[in-house]
Design a protein around this motif. Structure first.
Motif, mmCIF file in Angstrom:
data_model
loop_
_atom_site.group_PDB
_atom_site.id
_atom_site.type_symbol
_atom_site.label_atom_id
_atom_site.label_comp_id
_atom_site.label_asym_id
_atom_site.label_seq_id
_atom_site.Cartn_x
_atom_site.Cartn_y
_atom_site.Cartn_z
ATOM 1 N N GLU A 60 -3.443 3.423 76.344
ATOM 2 C CA GLU A 60 -2.296 3.528 77.256
ATOM 3 C C GLU A 60 -1.560 2.195 77.358
ATOM 4 O O GLU A 60 -0.321 2.152 77.397
ATOM 5 N N THR A 61 -2.311 1.090 77.373
ATOM 6 C CA THR A 61 -1.697 -0.241 77.408
ATOM 7 C C THR A 61 -0.865 -0.472 76.150
ATOM 8 O O THR A 61 0.259 -0.986 76.211
ATOM 9 N N TYR A 62 -1.419 -0.096 74.995
ATOM 10 C CA TYR A 62 -0.694 -0.254 73.735
ATOM 11 C C TYR A 62 0.600 0.568 73.747
ATOM 12 O O TYR A 62 1.645 0.123 73.263
ATOM 13 N N LYS A 63 0.520 1.783 74.302
ATOM 14 C CA LYS A 63 1.706 2.637 74.357
ATOM 15 C C LYS A 63 2.786 1.995 75.231
ATOM 16 O O LYS A 63 3.971 1.996 74.869
ATOM 17 N N THR A 64 2.360 1.409 76.363
ATOM 18 C CA THR A 64 3.329 0.741 77.245
ATOM 19 C C THR A 64 3.932 -0.489 76.565
ATOM 20 O O THR A 64 5.128 -0.755 76.702
ATOM 21 N N LEU A 65 3.093 -1.227 75.815
ATOM 22 C CA LEU A 65 3.618 -2.368 75.048
ATOM 23 C C LEU A 65 4.666 -1.900 74.037
ATOM 24 O O LEU A 65 5.702 -2.553 73.833
ATOM 25 N N GLY A 66 4.386 -0.765 73.406
ATOM 26 C CA GLY A 66 5.364 -0.180 72.492
ATOM 27 C C GLY A 66 6.669 0.130 73.210
ATOM 28 O O GLY A 66 7.763 -0.133 72.682
ATOM 29 N N ASP A 67 6.576 0.664 74.460
ATOM 30 C CA ASP A 67 7.777 0.967 75.254
ATOM 31 C C ASP A 67 8.577 -0.300 75.548
ATOM 32 O O ASP A 67 9.808 -0.312 75.451
ATOM 33 N N VAL A 68 7.863 -1.370 75.927
ATOM 34 C CA VAL A 68 8.540 -2.633 76.286
ATOM 35 C C VAL A 68 9.249 -3.216 75.066
ATOM 36 O O VAL A 68 10.412 -3.630 75.146
ATOM 37 N N TYR A 69 8.549 -3.237 73.915
ATOM 38 C CA TYR A 69 9.155 -3.808 72.706
ATOM 39 C C TYR A 69 10.292 -2.927 72.173
ATOM 40 O O TYR A 69 11.226 -3.432 71.547
ATOM 41 N N THR A 70 10.230 -1.626 72.427
ATOM 42 C CA THR A 70 11.362 -0.752 72.089
ATOM 43 C C THR A 70 12.564 -1.107 72.963
ATOM 44 O O THR A 70 13.702 -1.177 72.488
ATOM 45 N N TYR A 71 12.295 -1.366 74.266
ATOM 46 C CA TYR A 71 13.351 -1.743 75.221
ATOM 47 C C TYR A 71 14.028 -3.049 74.802
ATOM 48 O O TYR A 71 15.246 -3.195 74.909
ATOM 49 N N THR A 72 13.229 -3.998 74.291
ATOM 50 C CA THR A 72 13.791 -5.292 73.861
ATOM 51 C C THR A 72 14.240 -5.275 72.392
ATOM 52 O O THR A 72 14.603 -6.305 71.840
#
Length: 723
Positions: free
Chosen positions: A104-116
């Motif tokens: 779940e942490t990795y998925k959220t990191l993916g979301d953040v890096y997609t946002y940036t």
């Protein structure tokens, strides 16, 4: 101030347990606040949980707390803080081997890096999340990670991999009944397909819209409206495009306002709480210092000003709401009108399909008699002076049949009901066979056909050879029709190759009459020819090039034309074709030639046909293959015959007086599940095929049929099946 540090080793079991319960409660409250979009409140609960978890030094709890902190920072649009928290969380979770929460942490990191827009990092984290979710059998989260991976792939321009990811996600979503993810996935798939297959993209987007609308998935609908708007704009349906764009703006505006109201209310609540606490602690000081009356006056003035501003804002909002209400009423009215128009269009489409089905049957049934009788007469040694008349009759029948088949082919292509049927074949031999078949027509026009095959191209491919033959027959036939006393060049050239997938350029060049610049723009449209004069002089349906374009699109190729009036034309088309080392199997012909007559004497065939001429033709064709048959002219008699006889094959017509062939077959299937029953019918519209399957037909033989195809199906049913 003295600071006292407490460590877990200084606590007894009861105190440790109490602290852990406290941590779990804070985490639970934080998650509830996140679900309700109360991110500031969630942060407060997480900070309390962090203090207690730090005392216990519980790596699993600490990892989960930092992960949720990262998620709240991401929600509050603070990506740098989010990454710091999430990286801390991943380190602790790896140490604690808490792979579920790590995913779940990795998925959220993916979301953040997609946002940036750091897509390379986002892709890596989504892939890692997918792997861990898959290992833990968490299908919902695995599917979501695959969907997000697909979105990143689409953002970086890797459309092929993106579509593959979306299709995989959709399969999983359907398998595990994840409607929300299925809806989001289909919208994303439609977005990826919009430039290559607009009809399929619209189909997927509308399916996604139905799911989202039915279940009120607001977030998905917001993006979905925009995708639908873009798709309808591309298809030149500007009314629907505008309608969906307005819907997108309305929903996205509503979601934005909702998010802002959540955050504003939460901030106000926090400020009020902090202010009250501050005022309570300073109450004595405020009472003592009465000389701050000037400040009180200023506060009063500012309060009045604030109330005035709020009143004006309220009035403005009231007016805006009235305007929006009027707009919504207009939109609802237009939407109702469009729904009525859509229903009319669907009714027209169904009427067209039924009309084609009926007309096809009515035309093909007598054609069966014309072509059948003509072939029989030509085989029975006619008088020399009769041969030419019979050949003319055969040509007319074949021409009419070609015209009907062209109309049906266009109908199937437009309805997206043409499937790719790949098989191994020799490309060079296939082109040579097409040229040989058309050579007599070329010689009639004093034309020489030249064939050039690139020596860099291998021979065998796994592709749809029938469609490639149709394309070549139409293009070469077109060149023959519009060329007199000239030459035609047919070429196959290698463009490039990647892992056995060859991109091949086909050319059909002639030095015929050519095509004017104005006419070239419409050459691939249905019923389009150079002019009325050309149509009368050279004949033809005007459907050939439209069929060619449709088939090339289905095979994922492209076609273009170069022509000059009076000098000739060159049609170019590119096709991707998969090379194979498999051996090409030669097709059998004369299936019953070597079968013992004794074996055939025991075969019993029942022909169910109400048309007397067709009865006679079918019986003669079977007799020519050394097969005997009984004939009945209605469905009731067919059911009685099968019940009282021992037949090997039934050739069942569909349209008959009394009960139809479909109803008769259903009755037969009630007492005989294994009997081979062929639907011998002039109906070929695909909408009827499902009805045939449900009735219990073994296979379908379309009239008028090719002798070889008919013979092959009977051979497989009677000889191969028995062995």
């Amino acid at each position: 101030m003295l600071s006292i540090t407490v460590h877990s080793q200084d606590l007894n079991e009861q105190e440790i347990e109490s602290l852990q319960v406290s941590i779990d409660n804070y985490l639970k409250q934080a998650q509830t606040s996140i679900n309700e979009h109360k991110y500031f409140k969630a942060q407060q609960n997480l900070e309390f949980a962090l203090k207690n978890a730090s005392v216990l030094d519980n790596k699993k709890s600490l990892g989960l707390i930092y992960s949720k902190m990262g998620k709240t920072n991401y929600a509050l649009e603070a990506p740098e803080d989010a990454v710091k928290m999430l990286i801390k969380a991943s380190e602790l979770q790896r140490f604690a081997k808490d792979y579920i929460n790590l995913a779940e942490t990795y998925k959220t990191l993916g979301d953040v890096y997609t946002y940036t827009k750091e897509y390379s990092k986002a892709l890596d984290y989504y892939k890692s999340a997918e792997t861990y979710f898959s290992q833990e059998d968490l299908h919902k989260y695995e599917t979501e990670a695959i969907l997000k991976k697909g979105k990143v792939l689409l953002a970086i321009g890797d459309k092929k991999k993106a579509i593959k990811a979306f299709e995989h996600a959709n399969d999983l979503a359907n398998k595990h009944q994840l409607k929300k993810i299925s809806s989001a996935t289909l919208f994303s798939l439609a977005k990826a397909q919009e430039n290559d297959n607009l009809d399929l993209a619209l189909k997927n987007a509308n399916t996604a819209f139905s799911i989202a609308k039915e279940n009120n998935y607001s977030n998905i609908l917001s993006d979905g409206y925009l995708i639908l708007s873009n798709l309808y704009e591309k298809s030149n349906n500007l009314k629907l495009a505008n309608l969906y764009l307005k819907a997108h703006m309305k929903v996205s505006d509503s979601l934005l306002q909702e998010k802002r109201s959540y955050l504003a209310a939460e901030k106000a609540q926090l400020l009020t709480a902090n202010r009250t606490e501050f005022q309570d602690s300073k109450e004595a000081d405020l009472e003592a210092e009465s000389d701050f009356s000037t400040f009180d006056q200023l506060t009063t003035i500012l309060s009045i000003a604030l109330i005035t501003i709020l009143s004006l804002l309220t009035l403005s909002l009231y007016k805006n709401n009235n305007i929006r209400l009027k707009s919504n009423n207009i939109l609802h009215k237009k939407n109702s009108e469009l729904i009525v128009a859509m229903e009319k269009a669907e009714l027209a489409s169904r009427t067209k399909a039924n009309f084609l089905s009926t007309v096809t049957h009515e035309l093909r049934t007598p054609l069966y008699a014309v072509t059948g009788l003509t072939n029989m007469l030509l085989d029975e040694d006619p008088k020399p002076e009769q041969v030419q008349h019979l050949k003319s009759l055969k040509f007319s029948g074949d021409y009419l049949l070609t015209f009907i088949n062209d109309i049906l082919q266009i109908n199937k292509i437009e309805a997206n009901k043409v499937d790719i049927e790949a098989e191994v074949f020799n490309l060079k031999k296939k082109i040579s066979n097409v040229i040989s078949a058309l050579n007599n027509s070329a010689l009639d026009n004093n034309i020489k056909i030249h064939f050039e095959y690139d020596e860099r191209l291998p021979l065998n491919y796994n592709s749809d050879q029938l469609k490639i033959s149709q394309i070549l027959i139409n293009l070469i036939g077109n060149s023959i029709k519009f060329t007199k006393d000239g030459d035609i060049w047919v070429r196959a050239k290698k463009i490039d190759e990647n892992n056995g997938l060859y991109n091949i350029l086909f050319e059909v060049e002639d030095n015929g009459i050519g095509i004017s610049k104005e006419k070239q723009e419409h050459m691939f449209e249905s019923f389009s020819q150079g002019s009325i004069q050309i149509n009368r002089k050279y004949g033809g349906t005007g459907l050939g090039l439209s069929i060619v374009k449709g088939l090339i699109d289905i095979l994922k190729g492209k076609i273009y034309l170069k022509s000059e009036l009076g000098k000739g034309s060159t049609f170019y088309f590119e096709l991707p074709m998969q090379y194979t080392e498999q051996v090409v199997k030669e097709k059998e012909v004369n299936y019953f030639k070597d079968v013992e007559e004794v074996k055939l004497d025991n075969v019993k065939i029942l022909v169910v046909e109400d048309n007397k001429i067709n009865q006679m033709i079918t019986k003669k064709i079977l007799n020519k293959m050394k097969l005997n048959c009984d004939v009945v002219d209605n469905g009731e008699a067919a059911v009685d015959k099968v019940q009282n006889g021992n037949y090997d094959v039934v050739l069942m017509d569909i349209h008959m007086p009394g009960i139809s062939g479909i109803e008769a077959t259903k009755l037969i299937r009630a007492f005989d599940k294994d009997l081979t029953i062929f639907a011998l019918t002039a109906v070929t519209i695909e909408d009827k095929m499902q009805e045939f399957d449900e009735a219990g037909f073994t296979d379908i033989i379309s009239k008028p049929f090719k002798q070889e195809d008919f013979e092959k199906k009977l051979y497989e049913a009677l000889i191969v099946k028995q062995n």
